[in-house]
Design a protein around this motif. Structure first.
Motif, PDB file in Angstrom:
ATOM      1  N   LYS A  16       0.682  -1.117   0.034  1.00 33.24           N
ATOM      2  CA  LYS A  16       0.216  -0.147   0.240  1.00 33.24           C
ATOM      3  C   LYS A  16       0.964   1.308   0.005  1.00 33.24           C
ATOM      4  CE  LYS A  16      -2.620   1.191   3.682  1.00 33.24           C
ATOM      5  NZ  LYS A  16      -3.320   1.022   4.576  1.00 33.24           N
ATOM      6  N   LEU A  17       0.904   2.049  -1.122  1.00 34.24           N
ATOM      7  CA  LEU A  17       1.687   3.065  -1.278  1.00 34.24           C
ATOM      8  C   LEU A  17       1.204   4.328  -0.739  1.00 34.24           C
ATOM      9  CD1 LEU A  17       2.737   2.566  -4.783  1.00 34.24           C
ATOM     10  CD2 LEU A  17       3.858   1.787  -2.810  1.00 34.24           C
ATOM     11  N   ARG A  18       1.847   5.223   0.316  1.00 36.39           N
ATOM     12  CA  ARG A  18       1.347   6.293   0.910  1.00 36.39           C
ATOM     13  C   ARG A  18       2.059   7.462   0.359  1.00 36.39           C
ATOM     14  NH1 ARG A  18       2.037   4.070   6.960  1.00 36.39           N
ATOM     15  NH2 ARG A  18       4.064   3.590   5.691  1.00 36.39           N
ATOM     16  N   GLY A  19       1.327   8.717   0.063  1.00 34.75           N
ATOM     17  CA  GLY A  19       2.078   9.658  -0.557  1.00 34.75           C
ATOM     18  C   GLY A  19       1.078  10.924  -0.742  1.00 34.75           C
ATOM     19  N   HIS A  20      -0.127  10.607  -1.408  1.00 35.86           N
ATOM     20  CA  HIS A  20      -0.940  11.590  -1.773  1.00 35.86           C
ATOM     21  C   HIS A  20      -1.529  12.125  -0.397  1.00 35.86           C
ATOM     22  CE1 HIS A  20      -1.065  11.815  -6.273  1.00 35.86           C
ATOM     23  NE2 HIS A  20      -0.783  10.408  -6.327  1.00 35.86           N
ATOM     24  N   THR A  21      -2.266  13.276  -0.346  1.00 35.35           N
ATOM     25  CA  THR A  21      -3.031  13.752   0.630  1.00 35.35           C
ATOM     26  C   THR A  21      -4.523  14.045   0.393  1.00 35.35           C
ATOM     27  OG1 THR A  21      -2.639  16.116   0.069  1.00 35.35           O
ATOM     28  CG2 THR A  21      -0.942  15.005   1.502  1.00 35.35           C
ATOM     29  N   SER A  22      -4.988  13.721  -0.919  1.00 33.57           N
ATOM     30  CA  SER A  22      -6.224  13.576  -1.117  1.00 33.57           C
ATOM     31  C   SER A  22      -6.688  12.435  -2.091  1.00 33.57           C
ATOM     32  CB  SER A  22      -6.489  14.886  -1.955  1.00 33.57           C
ATOM     33  OG  SER A  22      -7.821  15.103  -2.043  1.00 33.57           O
ATOM     34  N   ARG A  35       8.317   2.443 -13.323  1.00 34.28           N
ATOM     35  CA  ARG A  35       7.690   3.741 -12.599  1.00 34.28           C
ATOM     36  C   ARG A  35       6.108   3.486 -12.660  1.00 34.28           C
ATOM     37  NH1 ARG A  35       9.537   8.470 -16.264  1.00 34.28           N
ATOM     38  NH2 ARG A  35       9.038   6.600 -17.790  1.00 34.28           N
ATOM     39  N   ILE A  36       5.453   3.865 -11.237  1.00 29.59           N
ATOM     40  CA  ILE A  36       3.831   4.084 -11.538  1.00 29.59           C
ATOM     41  C   ILE A  36       3.630   5.216 -11.313  1.00 29.59           C
ATOM     42  CG2 ILE A  36       1.994   3.410  -9.872  1.00 29.59           C
ATOM     43  CD1 ILE A  36       3.651   1.057  -8.487  1.00 29.59           C
ATOM     44  N   ASP A  51       8.740   4.645  -7.793  1.00 33.55           N
ATOM     45  CA  ASP A  51       9.548   3.517  -8.027  1.00 33.55           C
ATOM     46  C   ASP A  51       8.832   2.306  -7.809  1.00 33.55           C
ATOM     47  OD1 ASP A  51      11.384   1.493  -8.202  1.00 33.55           O
ATOM     48  OD2 ASP A  51      12.928   2.845  -7.800  1.00 33.55           O
ATOM     49  N   SER A  52       8.511   1.543  -8.668  1.00 32.98           N
ATOM     50  CA  SER A  52       7.696   0.216  -8.314  1.00 32.98           C
ATOM     51  C   SER A  52       8.363  -0.685  -7.523  1.00 32.98           C
ATOM     52  CB  SER A  52       7.271  -0.378  -9.831  1.00 32.98           C
ATOM     53  OG  SER A  52       8.322  -0.885 -10.409  1.00 32.98           O
ATOM     54  N   ALA A  53       9.570  -0.658  -7.322  1.00 28.11           N
ATOM     55  CA  ALA A  53      10.470  -1.594  -6.468  1.00 28.11           C
ATOM     56  C   ALA A  53      10.849  -1.018  -5.173  1.00 28.11           C
ATOM     57  CB  ALA A  53      11.862  -2.083  -7.187  1.00 28.11           C
ATOM     58  N   VAL A  54      10.413   0.045  -4.754  1.00 22.25           N
ATOM     59  CA  VAL A  54      10.828   0.647  -3.580  1.00 22.25           C
ATOM     60  C   VAL A  54       9.407   1.178  -2.805  1.00 22.25           C
ATOM     61  CG1 VAL A  54      12.106   2.239  -2.138  1.00 22.25           C
ATOM     62  CG2 VAL A  54      13.161   1.149  -4.358  1.00 22.25           C
ATOM     63  N   GLU A  55       9.468   0.838  -1.793  1.00 28.03           N
ATOM     64  CA  GLU A  55       8.127   1.015  -0.995  1.00 28.03           C
ATOM     65  C   GLU A  55       7.899   2.593  -0.738  1.00 28.03           C
ATOM     66  OE1 GLU A  55       5.335  -0.275   2.798  1.00 28.03           O
ATOM     67  OE2 GLU A  55       7.149  -1.327   2.223  1.00 28.03           O
ATOM     68  N   ASP A  56       7.050   3.438  -1.047  1.00 26.90           N
ATOM     69  CA  ASP A  56       6.700   4.676  -0.669  1.00 26.90           C
ATOM     70  C   ASP A  56       7.950   5.755  -1.188  1.00 26.90           C
ATOM     71  OD1 ASP A  56       4.433   4.229   0.572  1.00 26.90           O
ATOM     72  OD2 ASP A  56       5.300   4.183   2.648  1.00 26.90           O
ATOM     73  N   ALA A  57       8.562   5.242  -2.300  1.00 27.32           N
ATOM     74  CA  ALA A  57       9.457   6.100  -2.885  1.00 27.32           C
ATOM     75  C   ALA A  57       9.022   6.865  -4.127  1.00 27.32           C
ATOM     76  CB  ALA A  57      10.651   5.148  -3.346  1.00 27.32           C
ATOM     77  N   SER A  58       8.384   8.211  -3.658  1.00 29.13           N
ATOM     78  CA  SER A  58       7.726   9.047  -4.752  1.00 29.13           C
ATOM     79  C   SER A  58       8.204  10.320  -4.786  1.00 29.13           C
ATOM     80  CB  SER A  58       6.178   9.087  -4.373  1.00 29.13           C
ATOM     81  OG  SER A  58       6.177   9.548  -2.922  1.00 29.13           O
ATOM     82  N   VAL A  59       7.974  10.998  -5.744  1.00 31.79           N
ATOM     83  CA  VAL A  59       8.399  12.341  -6.149  1.00 31.79           C
ATOM     84  C   VAL A  59       7.233  12.904  -6.705  1.00 31.79           C
ATOM     85  CG1 VAL A  59       9.815  13.869  -7.603  1.00 31.79           C
ATOM     86  CG2 VAL A  59      10.745  11.697  -6.663  1.00 31.79           C
ATOM     87  N   THR A  60       6.743  14.360  -6.209  1.00 33.43           N
ATOM     88  CA  THR A  60       5.593  14.919  -6.884  1.00 33.43           C
ATOM     89  C   THR A  60       6.065  15.795  -8.072  1.00 33.43           C
ATOM     90  OG1 THR A  60       4.599  15.013  -4.717  1.00 33.43           O
ATOM     91  CG2 THR A  60       3.816  16.651  -6.313  1.00 33.43           C
ATOM     92  N   VAL A  61       5.771  15.376  -9.053  1.00 30.14           N
ATOM     93  CA  VAL A  61       6.511  16.058 -10.377  1.00 30.14           C
ATOM     94  C   VAL A  61       5.633  17.163 -10.846  1.00 30.14           C
ATOM     95  CG1 VAL A  61       7.648  13.649 -11.196  1.00 30.14           C
ATOM     96  CG2 VAL A  61       5.148  14.460 -11.974  1.00 30.14           C
ATOM     97  N   SER A  62       4.458  17.401 -10.506  1.00 30.19           N
ATOM     98  CA  SER A  62       3.686  18.495 -10.727  1.00 30.19           C
ATOM     99  C   SER A  62       2.487  18.822 -10.133  1.00 30.19           C
ATOM    100  CB  SER A  62       3.535  18.758 -12.332  1.00 30.19           C
ATOM    101  OG  SER A  62       2.327  17.588 -12.485  1.00 30.19           O
TER     102      SER A  62
END
Length: 206
Positions: A16-22, A35-36, A51-62
Motif C-alpha cells: 500500500k503506497l502512501r504519499g497523496h494527501t487527497s 515507474r508507477i 519507483d515500483s520496486a521501492v516502497e513509498d519512494a515517490s516524487v511529486t512532479v507537478s
C-alpha cells in the motif's frame, strides 16, 4: 489517498503506497515497467511518480490549480498528457516532467485521455458530451466527435489506432468511431441499470 498493489496470481494485497494527501483519481504503470504514475484531485491536484520496486519512494512532479482527472503516457514513455477538471489539457515531457504546452477546447472536465502509438494524435473525453482529436505537433484541436447526449466517461483506441470507442454512463451507450473521417460506425446500448463507465479493446483489436 492510497495506492494498492495486488498480486494477480494470488489475489493478495502486496503493498500500500502512501504519499497523496487527497483522493487518487487514477494510476498507471509507465511503459518501462519501473515507474508507477498517479494523479489526484481534491485540492492536492498533483501528479506523482513512484519507483515500483521501492516502497513509498515517490516524487511529486507537478501540482495544478485544477484537479487532475485523467492522464496518459505515450507508448515510448517520453511524452504525457494530463486532463483537468477545468477542461484544459497539459502536454509534457516525462524525462524532466516539464510542460510542453497547454491545450484548450473543452467546456467541461476531461475524463479520459488516449495517445496514438506514433505520438502524433491524442483524444480526450469530456463532461461536455464530446470527444476531441488533437494534433500533438501543433497543439490544436483538429476534430470533435459528437453524438453522446451526456458526459463521455471513457475512451479507448484499438491497437492499430484506427478505431476509437467512447462510453457515456449518462446516455448508456458505447460508440465506435472511424476518427479519421469523424464517422460513428456503431452504437451499442446498455440496460439502464448497468450504465457503462469504462471501455477497453483486446490486444488483437477484435
Amino acid at each position: 489517498s492510497y495506492i494498492y498493489i495486488w498480486n494477480l496470481q494470488t489475489g493478495v494485497l502486496e503493498r500500500k503506497l502512501r504519499g497523496h494527501t487527497s483522493f487518487v483519481n487514477g494510476v498507471l504503470m509507465a511503459p518501462d515497467g519501473q515507474r508507477i504514475i498517479s494523479w489526484s484531485g481534491g485540492g492536492e491536484n498533483a501528479v506523482m511518480v513512484w519507483d515500483s520496486a521501492v516502497e513509498d519512494a515517490s516524487v511529486t512532479v507537478s501540482r495544478h490549480s485544477s484537479g487532475v482527472r485523467s492522464l496518459a503516457i505515450s507508448s515510448d514513455g517520453t511524452r504525457g498528457l494530463s486532463g483537468f477538471g477545468n477542461g484544459t489539457l497539459r502536454y509534457f515531457d516525462t524525462k524532466k516532467w516539464a510542460g510542453l504546452g497547454m491545450m484548450e477546447g473543452h467546456t467541461s472536465a476531461i475524463n479520459s485521455v488516449q495517445i496514438t502509438r506514433d505520438c502524433r494524435f491524442a483524444f480526450t473525453a469530456s463532461d461536455d458530451s464530446t470527444t476531441k482529436i488533437w494534433d500533438l505537433r501543433t497543439g490544436r484541436c483538429v476534430g470533435t466527435l459528437e453524438g453522446h447526449t451526456g458526459w463521455v466517461t471513457a475512451i479507448a483506441l484499438t491497437p492499430d489506432d484506427s478505431i476509437i470507442a467512447s462510453v457515456s454512463s449518462a446516455d448508456d451507450t458505447v460508440r465506435f468511431w472511424d476518427w479519421k473521417v469523424g464517422r460513428c460506425l456503431e452504437v451499442l446500448r446498455t440496460e439502464r441499470d448497468s450504465a457503462p463507465v469504462s471501455v477497453a479493446f483486446t490486444l488483437d483489436g477484435t
